[in-house]
Design a protein around this motif. Sequence first.
Motif, PDB file in Angstrom:
ATOM      1  N   PRO A   6       0.529   0.552   1.615  1.00 51.64           N
ATOM      2  CA  PRO A   6      -0.561   0.088   2.526  1.00 51.64           C
ATOM      3  C   PRO A   6      -1.090   1.059   3.346  1.00 51.64           C
ATOM      4  O   PRO A   6      -0.447   2.381   4.120  1.00 51.64           O
ATOM      5  CB  PRO A   6       0.204  -0.253   3.305  1.00 51.64           C
ATOM      6  N   ALA A   7      -2.307   1.377   3.613  1.00 50.91           N
ATOM      7  CA  ALA A   7      -3.001   1.536   4.268  1.00 50.91           C
ATOM      8  C   ALA A   7      -2.560   1.907   6.413  1.00 50.91           C
ATOM      9  O   ALA A   7      -2.528   1.303   6.453  1.00 50.91           O
ATOM     10  CB  ALA A   7      -4.514   1.526   4.253  1.00 50.91           C
ATOM     11  N   THR A   8      -3.246   2.569   6.919  1.00 55.07           N
ATOM     12  CA  THR A   8      -2.750   2.782   8.250  1.00 55.07           C
ATOM     13  C   THR A   8      -3.798   2.716   8.897  1.00 55.07           C
ATOM     14  O   THR A   8      -4.302   3.883   8.415  1.00 55.07           O
ATOM     15  CB  THR A   8      -1.435   3.755   8.507  1.00 55.07           C
ATOM     16  N   ILE A   9      -4.075   3.072   9.942  1.00 57.40           N
ATOM     17  CA  ILE A   9      -5.519   3.795  10.846  1.00 57.40           C
ATOM     18  C   ILE A   9      -4.622   5.189  10.601  1.00 57.40           C
ATOM     19  O   ILE A   9      -6.221   5.472  11.223  1.00 57.40           O
ATOM     20  CB  ILE A   9      -4.931   3.229  12.753  1.00 57.40           C
ATOM     21  N   HIS A  10      -3.881   6.038  10.692  1.00 58.68           N
ATOM     22  CA  HIS A  10      -3.954   7.615  10.248  1.00 58.68           C
ATOM     23  C   HIS A  10      -4.364   7.461   9.273  1.00 58.68           C
ATOM     24  O   HIS A  10      -4.446   8.977   8.678  1.00 58.68           O
ATOM     25  CB  HIS A  10      -2.088   7.592  10.525  1.00 58.68           C
ATOM     26  N   ALA A  14      -9.353   9.793   5.577  1.00 57.66           N
ATOM     27  CA  ALA A  14      -9.588  10.026   4.870  1.00 57.66           C
ATOM     28  C   ALA A  14     -10.405   8.662   4.329  1.00 57.66           C
ATOM     29  O   ALA A  14     -10.954   8.450   2.938  1.00 57.66           O
ATOM     30  CB  ALA A  14      -8.252  10.801   3.961  1.00 57.66           C
ATOM     31  N   LEU A  15      -9.977   7.715   4.416  1.00 57.28           N
ATOM     32  CA  LEU A  15     -10.278   6.408   3.716  1.00 57.28           C
ATOM     33  C   LEU A  15     -11.789   5.952   3.928  1.00 57.28           C
ATOM     34  O   LEU A  15     -12.580   5.231   3.363  1.00 57.28           O
ATOM     35  CB  LEU A  15      -9.823   5.100   5.048  1.00 57.28           C
ATOM     36  N   PHE A  38     -17.016  -0.104  10.638  1.00 52.35           N
ATOM     37  CA  PHE A  38     -16.154  -1.402   9.877  1.00 52.35           C
ATOM     38  C   PHE A  38     -14.724  -0.759   9.543  1.00 52.35           C
ATOM     39  O   PHE A  38     -14.007  -2.303   9.599  1.00 52.35           O
ATOM     40  CB  PHE A  38     -16.925  -1.316   8.172  1.00 52.35           C
ATOM     41  N   LEU A  39     -14.096   0.262   9.328  1.00 53.56           N
ATOM     42  CA  LEU A  39     -12.547   0.058   8.441  1.00 53.56           C
ATOM     43  C   LEU A  39     -11.718   0.190  10.257  1.00 53.56           C
ATOM     44  O   LEU A  39     -10.640  -0.550   9.936  1.00 53.56           O
ATOM     45  CB  LEU A  39     -12.366   0.883   8.136  1.00 53.56           C
ATOM     46  N   ARG A  40     -12.419   0.578  11.167  1.00 53.18           N
ATOM     47  CA  ARG A  40     -11.565   0.398  12.373  1.00 53.18           C
ATOM     48  C   ARG A  40     -11.313  -1.298  12.577  1.00 53.18           C
ATOM     49  O   ARG A  40     -10.489  -1.729  13.090  1.00 53.18           O
ATOM     50  CB  ARG A  40     -12.256   1.089  13.473  1.00 53.18           C
ATOM     51  N   GLY A  44      -8.407  -3.107  12.997  1.00 49.87           N
ATOM     52  CA  GLY A  44      -8.297  -4.245  14.835  1.00 49.87           C
ATOM     53  C   GLY A  44      -7.797  -5.460  14.542  1.00 49.87           C
ATOM     54  O   GLY A  44      -7.264  -5.905  15.253  1.00 49.87           O
ATOM     55  N   GLN A  45      -8.727  -5.774  13.685  1.00 49.42           N
ATOM     56  CA  GLN A  45      -8.901  -7.431  13.454  1.00 49.42           C
ATOM     57  C   GLN A  45      -7.651  -8.161  12.332  1.00 49.42           C
ATOM     58  O   GLN A  45      -7.660  -8.986  12.522  1.00 49.42           O
ATOM     59  CB  GLN A  45      -9.890  -8.209  12.571  1.00 49.42           C
ATOM     60  N   ALA A  46      -7.142  -7.189  11.749  1.00 49.76           N
ATOM     61  CA  ALA A  46      -6.068  -7.397  10.431  1.00 49.76           C
ATOM     62  C   ALA A  46      -6.227  -8.488   9.179  1.00 49.76           C
ATOM     63  O   ALA A  46      -5.191  -9.139   9.534  1.00 49.76           O
ATOM     64  CB  ALA A  46      -5.020  -7.674  11.410  1.00 49.76           C
ATOM     65  N   ASP A  47      -7.762  -8.700   9.492  1.00 48.48           N
ATOM     66  CA  ASP A  47      -8.283  -9.761   8.131  1.00 48.48           C
ATOM     67  C   ASP A  47      -8.330  -9.330   7.031  1.00 48.48           C
ATOM     68  O   ASP A  47      -8.814  -9.386   6.291  1.00 48.48           O
ATOM     69  CB  ASP A  47      -9.585  -9.736   9.064  1.00 48.48           C
ATOM     70  N   SER A  48      -7.980  -8.046   6.089  1.00 46.75           N
ATOM     71  CA  SER A  48      -7.614  -7.124   5.599  1.00 46.75           C
ATOM     72  C   SER A  48      -6.225  -6.566   4.952  1.00 46.75           C
ATOM     73  O   SER A  48      -6.137  -6.174   5.606  1.00 46.75           O
ATOM     74  CB  SER A  48      -9.373  -6.656   4.186  1.00 46.75           C
ATOM     75  N   ARG A  49      -6.447  -6.672   3.750  1.00 50.85           N
ATOM     76  CA  ARG A  49      -5.388  -5.493   3.247  1.00 50.85           C
ATOM     77  C   ARG A  49      -5.628  -4.371   2.474  1.00 50.85           C
ATOM     78  O   ARG A  49      -6.978  -4.892   1.121  1.00 50.85           O
ATOM     79  CB  ARG A  49      -4.223  -6.221   2.064  1.00 50.85           C
ATOM     80  N   ILE A  50      -5.693  -3.128   3.320  1.00 60.90           N
ATOM     81  CA  ILE A  50      -5.709  -2.305   1.912  1.00 60.90           C
ATOM     82  C   ILE A  50      -4.652  -1.902   1.436  1.00 60.90           C
ATOM     83  O   ILE A  50      -3.586  -1.211   2.511  1.00 60.90           O
ATOM     84  CB  ILE A  50      -6.423  -1.298   3.130  1.00 60.90           C
TER      85      ILE A  50
END
Length: 149
Positions: A6-10, A14-15, A38-40, A44-50
């Motif tokens: 899973p991707a994280t804000i860290h 790179a993302l 867009f990614l931030r 923040g909204q946790a509306d997708s899974r990356i």
Amino acid sequence: MTHVRPATIHDLDALTELLDGYRQFYQQPSDIQAARDFLRQRFGQADSRILVSENREGALTGFVQLYPGVSTVGLNARWTLNDLFVLPECREKGTGRALMEAATQLAREHGVARLILMTQVENERAQRLYESLGWQRNTAFYGYLLDVK
């Protein structure tokens, strides 16, 4: 070997580069700041899974993004696999397959009944990958778009 997690804000820097590359693949102009914003917002909204793939050195090599949804007819959850991107130099090495398989496993773990996606008609490489993983081309429904902006 490709590692998917899973991707994280860290992973934001790179993302952001990967998302910008993805958008350029679809003939959009490069816009690093817009991609970052867009990614931030997604984080923040946790509306997708990356999910991201990384090489042995820990550098990101690709990503897949899923958006949750539901089906009234099916009375179940369905996720839209909206984005799949692999760096050009990492293609044909199993990275896309690993990301797709990880997305499928994540959906199973969350009790999702169906994954759906759309791809450009000309993107035959991606179509071959999807079909090799058991995805079936939808012949029962037409897709429509309406720009409301």
